[in-house]
Write an enzyme that holds these catalytic residues in place. Sequence first.
Site, PDB file in Angstrom:
ATOM      1  N   CYS A 106      23.265  54.178  21.864  1.00 34.25           N
ATOM      2  CA  CYS A 106      22.352  53.304  21.127  1.00 34.25           C
ATOM      3  C   CYS A 106      21.018  54.019  20.850  1.00 34.25           C
ATOM      4  CB  CYS A 106      22.162  51.986  21.881  1.00 34.25           C
ATOM      5  SG  CYS A 106      21.454  50.669  20.869  1.00 34.25           S
ATOM      6  N   TYR A 107      19.955  53.671  21.548  1.00 35.07           N
ATOM      7  CA  TYR A 107      18.684  54.382  21.373  1.00 35.07           C
ATOM      8  C   TYR A 107      18.880  55.874  21.619  1.00 35.07           C
ATOM      9  CZ  TYR A 107      13.746  55.625  22.186  1.00 35.07           C
ATOM     10  OH  TYR A 107      12.499  56.201  22.138  1.00 35.07           O
ATOM     11  N   VAL A 130      25.312  40.970  54.521  1.00 31.39           N
ATOM     12  CA  VAL A 130      26.169  42.103  54.174  1.00 31.39           C
ATOM     13  C   VAL A 130      25.440  43.435  54.358  1.00 31.39           C
ATOM     14  CG1 VAL A 130      27.535  43.187  52.360  1.00 31.39           C
ATOM     15  CG2 VAL A 130      27.439  40.692  52.516  1.00 31.39           C
ATOM     16  N   ASP A 131      24.235  43.547  53.790  1.00 32.46           N
ATOM     17  CA  ASP A 131      23.554  44.840  53.747  1.00 32.46           C
ATOM     18  C   ASP A 131      23.197  45.354  55.142  1.00 32.46           C
ATOM     19  OD1 ASP A 131      23.769  44.343  51.060  1.00 32.46           O
ATOM     20  OD2 ASP A 131      21.676  43.765  50.799  1.00 32.46           O
ATOM     21  N   SER A 132      22.544  44.515  55.943  1.00 36.62           N
ATOM     22  CA  SER A 132      22.150  44.976  57.283  1.00 36.62           C
ATOM     23  C   SER A 132      23.371  45.176  58.177  1.00 36.62           C
ATOM     24  CB  SER A 132      21.166  43.992  57.925  1.00 36.62           C
ATOM     25  OG  SER A 132      21.782  42.755  58.225  1.00 36.62           O
ATOM     26  N   HIS A 177      27.490  49.851  22.957  1.00 35.44           N
ATOM     27  CA  HIS A 177      27.364  49.891  24.423  1.00 35.44           C
ATOM     28  C   HIS A 177      28.741  49.794  25.087  1.00 35.44           C
ATOM     29  CE1 HIS A 177      22.952  49.528  24.686  1.00 35.44           C
ATOM     30  NE2 HIS A 177      23.067  48.815  23.579  1.00 35.44           N
ATOM     31  N   GLU A 210      29.400  50.190  28.176  1.00 35.29           N
ATOM     32  CA  GLU A 210      29.305  49.748  29.567  1.00 35.29           C
ATOM     33  C   GLU A 210      29.479  48.242  29.762  1.00 35.29           C
ATOM     34  OE1 GLU A 210      25.207  49.976  27.794  1.00 35.29           O
ATOM     35  OE2 GLU A 210      26.936  51.310  27.938  1.00 35.29           O
ATOM     36  N   SER A 253      20.306  40.874  60.261  1.00 38.35           N
ATOM     37  CA  SER A 253      20.248  39.485  59.803  1.00 38.35           C
ATOM     38  C   SER A 253      21.618  38.815  59.841  1.00 38.35           C
ATOM     39  CB  SER A 253      19.713  39.431  58.370  1.00 38.35           C
ATOM     40  OG  SER A 253      20.654  39.990  57.468  1.00 38.35           O
ATOM     41  N   GLY A 254      22.674  39.615  59.884  1.00 35.89           N
ATOM     42  CA  GLY A 254      24.027  39.075  59.781  1.00 35.89           C
ATOM     43  C   GLY A 254      24.535  39.082  58.357  1.00 35.89           C
ATOM     44  N   GLY A 260      17.730  51.405  24.934  1.00 39.94           N
ATOM     45  CA  GLY A 260      16.379  50.961  25.258  1.00 39.94           C
ATOM     46  C   GLY A 260      15.853  50.034  24.188  1.00 39.94           C
ATOM     47  N   LYS A 301      25.876  46.951  45.306  1.00 40.53           N
ATOM     48  CA  LYS A 301      26.403  45.930  46.214  1.00 40.53           C
ATOM     49  C   LYS A 301      27.919  46.027  46.382  1.00 40.53           C
ATOM     50  CE  LYS A 301      25.175  42.100  48.476  1.00 40.53           C
ATOM     51  NZ  LYS A 301      24.027  42.029  49.394  1.00 40.53           N
TER      52      LYS A 301
END
Length: 514
Positions: free
Chosen positions: A81-82, A225-227, A168, A170, A222-223, A54, A370
Site C-alpha cells: 500500500c503506502y 496467562v502472561d505471568s 493488504h 495480511e 497473577s494467575g 500507513g 498473545k
Amino acid sequence: MPQTIAVLDFGSQYTQIIARRIRECQVYSKIYHHSTSAAQLRAEGVVGIILSGGPSSVFAKGAPMPDRAIFTLGVPVLGICYGIQLMGKLLGGRVGRSSRREYGHGVLKVKKPGRLFAGLPRSLRVWNSHGDRLVRLPPGFVPIGTTENSEFAAIEDRARNFYGIQFHPEVFHTERGVDIYKNFLLGVCGANQDWTTKDFIAHAIESIRATVGKSRVILGLSGGVDSSVAAALIHRAIGRQLTCVFVDNGLLRAGERAQVESLYARNFKIDLRVADASALFLRRLRGVTDPERKRKIIGRTFVTVFEQSLKSAGADRAEYLAQGTLYPDVIESVAIAGNPAALIKSHHNVGGLPARMKLKLLEPLRELFKDEVRAVGAALGLPREVVWRQPFPGPGLGVRVAGSITPERLNVLRAADTILQDEMIASGWYWKVWQSFAVFLPVKSVGVVGDERNYADVIALRIVESKDAMTADWTRLPYDLLQKISSRITNEVRGVSRVVLDISSKPPATIEWE
C-alpha cells in the site's frame, strides 16, 4: 537466533498483523521504526524487508520516509500500500491521485504469477485502503497484477527482488493472503522456517540462564496467562532461583488462590509466597463507589503490599524482577501523522517497582504475541484452563461489584460467577468467547421464592466476542443455555432475585462495567 524479516512501520493499523502473519509462516519478524538505518538492519542480519502501509500520502509534507540505503542492502523488499507508493517515488517512478479512493473489497487480476503469486489463482479478492496509486513504474519494474482502479496493483523487479502490492494481504478479507506472504518469505527471501515454539523455548532458556547467572529472580504472579507462562518458562530455566509472589487482594474469584497454590507450588514446585492482604484492601475500599477511585486505591495498595512481600521473600538479595510483558507492549513506534495506532505502549505489569527497588527487568516473553504465548504455555505443560484463561481485570471483582464493595456482595458475585463459568465450560462456549463474567448490581428487585415475596439484588451477565478487546460485540448464546444459567443463579444463590443479560457492544459501552 532465527533469521529476521524486518517490518518497517509507517503507522499502519495493520503493522502488528503483518508481523503476526509472518510468524504464522514460522519465520521470525521484528517491527522497526520506519526511519531505522540500513546500517542497523544490515548489522542485525535481516534477510528481507517489508514496508508497511500507513495513513499518510507520499505527497504530504513531512510524510514518513525510510532510509534510501535500504534499497542497496541486497535483500528482497516488499512494499504494501503506502509501501508500494514509497518505492515508486524513491526508485524513479511516479505516484498520482486516484480518480476515486479504493477502500474495501476489490478483485486482483494476476497477469504474471512469478514468485509472488506462484500457485495462486489468477483472480483474487483483496482488501484495499488507499487514495494514491502508482501511475508510472520505476526502471526495472514490470506489472504483475491489476485492479479496476490501478494497472500497477502488483509490480516486481525480479533482478533486485523488489516487489510492491497496492492491497493488504495480511487482513482476513484478502483471499490467500498468507500464501502471498509465504511466497515472498520462502520463495523470494529464502528464509528458513525456524521460528517454532520448541525453538523459542530452547533459545529463551539459554538466554535466561546467560542473563541471570546465579542471581535470584522475583515474579509477581497473577494467575493470568502472561505471568503464568513467564513463571513456567523462567522456572524451567533456573529452578529454585525464582520466587513468585501472589497477592490475595480479597477481590479474587471463587477458589482462585487455592488453584494458584495447587498448580505452582505443588505441581510445578515453584517457590510461591502468598500475601493475604484481603482485609487491608477491603478496609481501604469501604464505602467507595466511584470506579476510578476504586482502581486507584486497589493499584496503590497492591504496590505497597507487593513491595512488602518482596522484602519478606528476600528481594533484597534478588537482582531481577520478572514480568510477563508481551511484544505489543514494547514495540517502539511513534505517532505518525496523528495516527493513534502507532503510539508507544508503556509497561503496565508492575509499574514503578523496578526503578524504586533497583531491580533489573527480566521479560522473557517480550518477543511474543498473545497466541504465541499460549502455544509456549501449552508446550511447557500448563493446563488448558490456564493457557486459555479469559482476561481478568487487574482490580479483580472490585470493578465487577457496581457501587460500594462489601464481603457480602463479593460472596454473592462469586457464587453467581462460578455458576456462569461452570455452565460456559460444560457447554463448550467458554472457549469460543473473549470474556464471560457476572456483575453485581446494587439494584433491588422483587421476586418470588416458593410462596414468599423476595426483595433482593440483580446479577448481570456480560458475555462478549472480540479479537483484541478494542471492539466487542455481545455473544448470542443459545436460549436454553441462558435459561439454565439464569435459573441456577436465582435458585442457588441467596440474595439474587433477577438475572439480566447485557447486550451492549463496544463501542459505545466498555466490556467491563467499571
